[in-house]
Design a protein around this motif. Structure first.
Motif, mmCIF file in Angstrom:
data_model
loop_
_atom_site.group_PDB
_atom_site.id
_atom_site.type_symbol
_atom_site.label_atom_id
_atom_site.label_comp_id
_atom_site.label_asym_id
_atom_site.label_seq_id
_atom_site.Cartn_x
_atom_site.Cartn_y
_atom_site.Cartn_z
ATOM 1 N N SER A 53 0.818 -1.216 0.000
ATOM 2 C CA SER A 53 0.000 0.000 0.000
ATOM 3 C C SER A 53 0.848 1.261 0.000
ATOM 4 O O SER A 53 0.396 2.320 -0.457
ATOM 5 N N GLU A 54 2.091 1.164 0.478
ATOM 6 C CA GLU A 54 2.976 2.330 0.470
ATOM 7 C C GLU A 54 3.274 2.819 -0.945
ATOM 8 O O GLU A 54 3.639 3.977 -1.140
ATOM 9 N N LEU A 55 3.118 1.934 -1.915
ATOM 10 C CA LEU A 55 3.403 2.288 -3.307
ATOM 11 C C LEU A 55 2.136 2.649 -4.076
ATOM 12 O O LEU A 55 2.183 2.850 -5.295
ATOM 13 N N GLN A 56 0.996 2.723 -3.373
ATOM 14 C CA GLN A 56 -0.277 3.006 -4.029
ATOM 15 C C GLN A 56 -0.707 4.459 -3.776
ATOM 16 O O GLN A 56 -0.102 5.167 -2.974
ATOM 17 N N ASP A 57 -1.767 4.864 -4.450
ATOM 18 C CA ASP A 57 -2.280 6.224 -4.234
ATOM 19 C C ASP A 57 -2.959 6.317 -2.872
ATOM 20 O O ASP A 57 -3.213 5.310 -2.200
ATOM 21 N N ASN A 58 -3.264 7.530 -2.458
ATOM 22 C CA ASN A 58 -3.791 7.768 -1.118
ATOM 23 C C ASN A 58 -5.121 7.043 -0.881
ATOM 24 O O ASN A 58 -5.343 6.470 0.198
ATOM 25 N N ASP A 59 -5.995 7.066 -1.884
ATOM 26 C CA ASP A 59 -7.298 6.398 -1.729
ATOM 27 C C ASP A 59 -7.116 4.900 -1.473
ATOM 28 O O ASP A 59 -7.779 4.320 -0.600
ATOM 29 N N THR A 60 -6.215 4.280 -2.213
ATOM 30 C CA THR A 60 -5.965 2.845 -2.052
ATOM 31 C C THR A 60 -5.374 2.553 -0.682
ATOM 32 O O THR A 60 -5.733 1.553 -0.040
ATOM 33 N N ARG A 61 -4.473 3.409 -0.237
ATOM 34 C CA ARG A 61 -3.869 3.205 1.088
ATOM 35 C C ARG A 61 -4.933 3.247 2.180
ATOM 36 O O ARG A 61 -4.904 2.442 3.123
ATOM 37 N N ILE A 62 -5.844 4.186 2.062
ATOM 38 C CA ILE A 62 -6.903 4.307 3.070
ATOM 39 C C ILE A 62 -7.795 3.073 3.071
ATOM 40 O O ILE A 62 -8.112 2.511 4.129
#
Length: 258
Positions: free
Chosen positions: A124-133
């Motif tokens: 998730s650290e490599l994903q966009d903010n929405d995906t991380r949430i």
């Protein structure tokens, strides 16, 4: 007649040769698992991973090989530099695949959920903010399962402490955005961050990583004096765990900056 018997005997010998050779090459999974564990403890993580994968070639559902191989993939990905994001992602996706296989075949074992949470966190650290949430809820769910099933395993409390530290200290803007696009962020507590990180340290006092993450948490919440105390503790420690030498150096650099 003798010639015919000789020919048949030779044929049977030739047929049996591959079977004999194959039998000699079959490795004992327990011996391989022990070898992989020793390689990991010596800091040879890539070599350890190769041995775990060798076990999985013969026993695709082997629990020890699945969860350890997943964890090592997450660790190897994290050790890469920021300029190697594509390779990092490959490691994290392989870690997720192995964790999913561990859960599929061993849903009654806590390490399956632990490595899934680790892999999800790294990925998730490599994903966009929405995906991380969105992923943060799944991470928490897997951590909670792991803490329930393997409460004596120190790394799971370290992971839970870091999770609370990260969630409790995201910005107000990020929280507002999260509420717009999803169910929001999970609950996070600075008190629990400290509690769980200290719990992990008590259970595994030789870990530099656990103390370093506690110091980083104190810095997040502007408690630099407490951070300094922990960093000074690290400066007095011997490196006992695999690949923690660089963590001790990192701690020394942070202490100097403070």
């Amino acid at each position: 007649m003798k010639s015919t018997i000789f020919t048949l005997s030779l044929l049977m010998f030739m047929i049996s040769m591959p079977l004999i050779t194959f039998g000699a090459e079959v490795s004992d999974p327990d011996k391989l698992l022990k070898e992989a564990e020793e390689l990991f403890e010596a800091g040879d993580e890539k070599e350890a991973l190769e041995v775990y994968l060798e076990v999985l070639d013969d026993e695709p559902e082997n629990y020890e090989a699945l969860w350890n191989a997943s964890l090592i993939n997450s660790r190897l990905g994290y050790q890469l530099g920021d300029d190697e994001e594509e390779k990092q992602l490959e490691y994290y996706e392989e870690a997720l695949d192995l964790a999913d296989r561990a859960i599929e075949h061993h849903d009654d074992e806590g390490h399956s959920y632990y490595v899934k949470a680790v892999a999800l966190g790294r990925w998730s650290e490599l994903q966009d903010n929405d995906t991380r949430i969105e992923t943060s809820h799944e991470i928490k769910e897997n951590i909670e399962k792991a803490t329930d099933m393997i409460p004596d395993y120190a790394p799971v409390w370290h992971l839970y402490g870091v999770f609370h530290s990260d969630i409790a200290n995201i910005s107000g803007a990020e929280k507002f955005a999260a509420n717009l696009i999803s169910e929001g962020v999970p609950d996070g507590s600075n008190d629990k961050a400290v509690e769980y990180l200290k719990k992990a340290i008590d259970m595994m006092p030789e870990s530099i990583l656990f103390r370093l993450d506690l110091a980083k948490h104190y810095m997040k919440v502007d408690e630099d004096d407490k951070a300094k105390e922990v960093l000074e503790e690290i400066s007095e420690m011997e490196v006992e765990l695999p690949n923690e030498g660089q963590l001790k150096e990192e701690a020394a650099n942070i202490l100097e900056d403070l």
